[in-house]
Design a protein around this motif. Sequence first.
Motif, PDB file in Angstrom:
ATOM      1  N   TYR A   8      -6.453 -31.584 -19.606  1.00 42.34           N
ATOM      2  CA  TYR A   8      -7.413 -31.880 -20.659  1.00 42.34           C
ATOM      3  C   TYR A   8      -8.559 -32.695 -20.045  1.00 42.34           C
ATOM      4  O   TYR A   8      -8.325 -33.585 -19.220  1.00 42.34           O
ATOM      5  CB  TYR A   8      -6.756 -32.685 -21.794  1.00 42.34           C
ATOM      6  N   PRO A   9      -9.816 -32.419 -20.436  1.00 42.81           N
ATOM      7  CA  PRO A   9     -10.955 -33.127 -19.831  1.00 42.81           C
ATOM      8  C   PRO A   9     -10.997 -34.609 -20.200  1.00 42.81           C
ATOM      9  O   PRO A   9     -10.913 -34.975 -21.378  1.00 42.81           O
ATOM     10  CB  PRO A   9     -12.174 -32.389 -20.381  1.00 42.81           C
ATOM     11  N   VAL A  10     -11.122 -35.441 -19.181  1.00 40.35           N
ATOM     12  CA  VAL A  10     -11.237 -36.887 -19.343  1.00 40.35           C
ATOM     13  C   VAL A  10     -12.379 -37.370 -18.464  1.00 40.35           C
ATOM     14  O   VAL A  10     -12.520 -36.929 -17.318  1.00 40.35           O
ATOM     15  CB  VAL A  10      -9.929 -37.611 -18.965  1.00 40.35           C
ATOM     16  N   ILE A  11     -13.194 -38.262 -18.991  1.00 45.00           N
ATOM     17  CA  ILE A  11     -14.310 -38.826 -18.236  1.00 45.00           C
ATOM     18  C   ILE A  11     -14.158 -40.342 -18.182  1.00 45.00           C
ATOM     19  O   ILE A  11     -14.065 -41.001 -19.227  1.00 45.00           O
ATOM     20  CB  ILE A  11     -15.673 -38.482 -18.870  1.00 45.00           C
ATOM     21  N   VAL A  12     -14.097 -40.883 -16.977  1.00 46.54           N
ATOM     22  CA  VAL A  12     -14.096 -42.330 -16.800  1.00 46.54           C
ATOM     23  C   VAL A  12     -15.532 -42.763 -16.525  1.00 46.54           C
ATOM     24  O   VAL A  12     -16.182 -42.233 -15.618  1.00 46.54           O
ATOM     25  CB  VAL A  12     -13.184 -42.759 -15.637  1.00 46.54           C
ATOM     26  N   THR A  13     -16.019 -43.710 -17.319  1.00 45.65           N
ATOM     27  CA  THR A  13     -17.389 -44.195 -17.171  1.00 45.65           C
ATOM     28  C   THR A  13     -17.386 -45.630 -16.663  1.00 45.65           C
ATOM     29  O   THR A  13     -16.765 -46.499 -17.274  1.00 45.65           O
ATOM     30  CB  THR A  13     -18.143 -44.166 -18.512  1.00 45.65           C
ATOM     31  N   VAL A  20     -11.700 -34.278  -9.736  1.00 45.00           N
ATOM     32  CA  VAL A  20     -12.768 -35.194 -10.148  1.00 45.00           C
ATOM     33  C   VAL A  20     -14.116 -34.804  -9.550  1.00 45.00           C
ATOM     34  O   VAL A  20     -14.223 -34.509  -8.361  1.00 45.00           O
ATOM     35  CB  VAL A  20     -12.422 -36.643  -9.744  1.00 45.00           C
ATOM     36  N   LYS A  21     -15.121 -34.787 -10.401  1.00 46.72           N
ATOM     37  CA  LYS A  21     -16.513 -34.634  -9.980  1.00 46.72           C
ATOM     38  C   LYS A  21     -17.277 -35.866 -10.440  1.00 46.72           C
ATOM     39  O   LYS A  21     -17.111 -36.311 -11.572  1.00 46.72           O
ATOM     40  CB  LYS A  21     -17.131 -33.367 -10.581  1.00 46.72           C
ATOM     41  N   ILE A  22     -18.104 -36.407  -9.572  1.00 47.54           N
ATOM     42  CA  ILE A  22     -18.835 -37.628  -9.883  1.00 47.54           C
ATOM     43  C   ILE A  22     -20.277 -37.297 -10.247  1.00 47.54           C
ATOM     44  O   ILE A  22     -20.960 -36.577  -9.524  1.00 47.54           O
ATOM     45  CB  ILE A  22     -18.813 -38.611  -8.695  1.00 47.54           C
ATOM     46  N   GLU A  23     -20.710 -37.817 -11.386  1.00 43.23           N
ATOM     47  CA  GLU A  23     -22.099 -37.682 -11.805  1.00 43.23           C
ATOM     48  C   GLU A  23     -22.669 -39.083 -12.024  1.00 43.23           C
ATOM     49  O   GLU A  23     -21.944 -39.996 -12.414  1.00 43.23           O
ATOM     50  CB  GLU A  23     -22.209 -36.859 -13.093  1.00 43.23           C
ATOM     51  N   LYS A  24     -23.952 -39.233 -11.767  1.00 45.07           N
ATOM     52  CA  LYS A  24     -24.610 -40.522 -11.941  1.00 45.07           C
ATOM     53  C   LYS A  24     -25.870 -40.355 -12.783  1.00 45.07           C
ATOM     54  O   LYS A  24     -26.552 -39.342 -12.712  1.00 45.07           O
ATOM     55  CB  LYS A  24     -24.966 -41.135 -10.584  1.00 45.07           C
ATOM     56  N   SER A  25     -26.149 -41.374 -13.575  1.00 45.78           N
ATOM     57  CA  SER A  25     -27.387 -41.421 -14.355  1.00 45.78           C
ATOM     58  C   SER A  25     -27.797 -42.881 -14.445  1.00 45.78           C
ATOM     59  O   SER A  25     -27.069 -43.698 -15.010  1.00 45.78           O
ATOM     60  CB  SER A  25     -27.173 -40.823 -15.750  1.00 45.78           C
ATOM     61  N   GLY A  26     -28.932 -43.221 -13.848  1.00 48.77           N
ATOM     62  CA  GLY A  26     -29.297 -44.628 -13.757  1.00 48.77           C
ATOM     63  C   GLY A  26     -28.260 -45.358 -12.926  1.00 48.77           C
ATOM     64  O   GLY A  26     -27.840 -44.901 -11.866  1.00 48.77           O
ATOM     65  N   THR A  27     -27.799 -46.481 -13.439  1.00 51.64           N
ATOM     66  CA  THR A  27     -26.755 -47.239 -12.741  1.00 51.64           C
ATOM     67  C   THR A  27     -25.353 -46.840 -13.187  1.00 51.64           C
ATOM     68  O   THR A  27     -24.369 -47.389 -12.692  1.00 51.64           O
ATOM     69  CB  THR A  27     -26.933 -48.745 -12.991  1.00 51.64           C
ATOM     70  N   PHE A  28     -25.252 -45.895 -14.118  1.00 52.81           N
ATOM     71  CA  PHE A  28     -23.964 -45.523 -14.683  1.00 52.81           C
ATOM     72  C   PHE A  28     -23.310 -44.405 -13.862  1.00 52.81           C
ATOM     73  O   PHE A  28     -23.985 -43.480 -13.403  1.00 52.81           O
ATOM     74  CB  PHE A  28     -24.122 -45.083 -16.141  1.00 52.81           C
ATOM     75  N   VAL A  29     -21.978 -44.505 -13.716  1.00 46.06           N
ATOM     76  CA  VAL A  29     -21.227 -43.519 -12.935  1.00 46.06           C
ATOM     77  C   VAL A  29     -20.196 -42.866 -13.844  1.00 46.06           C
ATOM     78  O   VAL A  29     -19.480 -43.552 -14.588  1.00 46.06           O
ATOM     79  CB  VAL A  29     -20.525 -44.178 -11.731  1.00 46.06           C
ATOM     80  N   PHE A  30     -20.116 -41.535 -13.779  1.00 49.59           N
ATOM     81  CA  PHE A  30     -19.187 -40.765 -14.605  1.00 49.59           C
ATOM     82  C   PHE A  30     -18.239 -39.983 -13.696  1.00 49.59           C
ATOM     83  O   PHE A  30     -18.682 -39.175 -12.887  1.00 49.59           O
ATOM     84  CB  PHE A  30     -19.948 -39.790 -15.512  1.00 49.59           C
ATOM     85  N   TYR A  31     -16.958 -40.258 -13.834  1.00 44.58           N
ATOM     86  CA  TYR A  31     -15.931 -39.535 -13.082  1.00 44.58           C
ATOM     87  C   TYR A  31     -15.327 -38.485 -14.016  1.00 44.58           C
ATOM     88  O   TYR A  31     -14.540 -38.813 -14.902  1.00 44.58           O
ATOM     89  CB  TYR A  31     -14.842 -40.489 -12.596  1.00 44.58           C
ATOM     90  N   LYS A  32     -15.703 -37.239 -13.815  1.00 46.72           N
ATOM     91  CA  LYS A  32     -15.257 -36.150 -14.689  1.00 46.72           C
ATOM     92  C   LYS A  32     -14.056 -35.455 -14.060  1.00 46.72           C
ATOM     93  O   LYS A  32     -14.136 -34.956 -12.942  1.00 46.72           O
ATOM     94  CB  LYS A  32     -16.385 -35.140 -14.898  1.00 46.72           C
ATOM     95  N   GLY A  33     -12.950 -35.444 -14.781  1.00 47.13           N
ATOM     96  CA  GLY A  33     -11.753 -34.807 -14.254  1.00 47.13           C
ATOM     97  C   GLY A  33     -10.847 -34.330 -15.371  1.00 47.13           C
ATOM     98  O   GLY A  33     -11.290 -34.166 -16.518  1.00 47.13           O
ATOM     99  N   LYS A  34      -9.576 -34.149 -15.044  1.00 44.47           N
ATOM    100  CA  LYS A  34      -8.607 -33.691 -16.042  1.00 44.47           C
ATOM    101  C   LYS A  34      -7.321 -34.494 -15.944  1.00 44.47           C
ATOM    102  O   LYS A  34      -6.936 -34.965 -14.872  1.00 44.47           O
ATOM    103  CB  LYS A  34      -8.316 -32.203 -15.866  1.00 44.47           C
TER     104      LYS A  34
END
Length: 290
Positions: free
Chosen positions: A79-84, A61-75
């Motif tokens: 297969y790529p899955v992103i939890v927002t 998992v890699k965590i990215e942020k934009s504004g108040t939103f958080v994106f957990y990018k992993g597999k």
Amino acid sequence: MKNKMFKKIASVAAISAVLLVAGCNSNEQKVTKAESAPRPIVIQGPMPIEAEFFADKLENVKIEKSGTFVFYKGKLNDYPVIVTKTGKGMENAAAATALTIEKYNPIAIINQGTSGGHDPSLNVFDIVLGKRTTNIGSLKTSNMDENQGIDPTTWIPMDLMASEGSGSDASANKVRYYEGDKDLLAAANAVKDTYTKGKVVEGTIGSADFWNSEVDRIKWIHEIYGTSVEEMEGASVAQIAQAYDVPFLGIRILSNNKTNGGTYDPGTASANQEYVYEVVKEYISMVKSK
């Protein structure tokens, strides 16, 4: 002297041409690689309790942020899955969805989390698959003058997507339903027997920026819209997903049900994510088999 100058110019031009071709080839390779990469599946949860449990189940998992939103990018299953983590409410969910689509180009979006029951036959821990999702907060009031009072039971649904005309356009006096994607629904139904804490049923998810605790109002919404549950995000996500032609499905668990005395249970949030985890695995196998 001129010959030397011409040779030097020709040499520089040749080198520039080589570098230009190399750069073009490099860009083409990047584009080809991006195009060949599998498009991620996005799982949305409004609050930490509705998103982080699923995110913890992903690998690398890699965590990215934009504004108040958080994106957990992993597999998941390679297969790529992103939890927002979208935040609560229709505006947050819509903004997070548009941003997610623009940034990550998902193959599908599942909006999931807790909800309040509208159907008295459903109990806490039962799960509703959103065969339909609708905005239950878009309403037009009846015409009343000063001191004539208010009567919410006379309000009528207003479809904001019906036309580009004014709010007086009669064609907007209807309910708009967003249909759940057939493949996502098929994946969800395929694994419903793995869920043992309650029923898994298809139904209608209603969304709006309000929290209803008046039983008579809940009954009114249930009768007008045919809602199984209410929450605060799904319809806005469905609207944006449709605008971008991205497959969408809402999956909501009953955390409480005022119509039959079902009291709030916070454990429903993780239970729903456990089930959605199985749905995503099934959908990944469907995608890989195509």
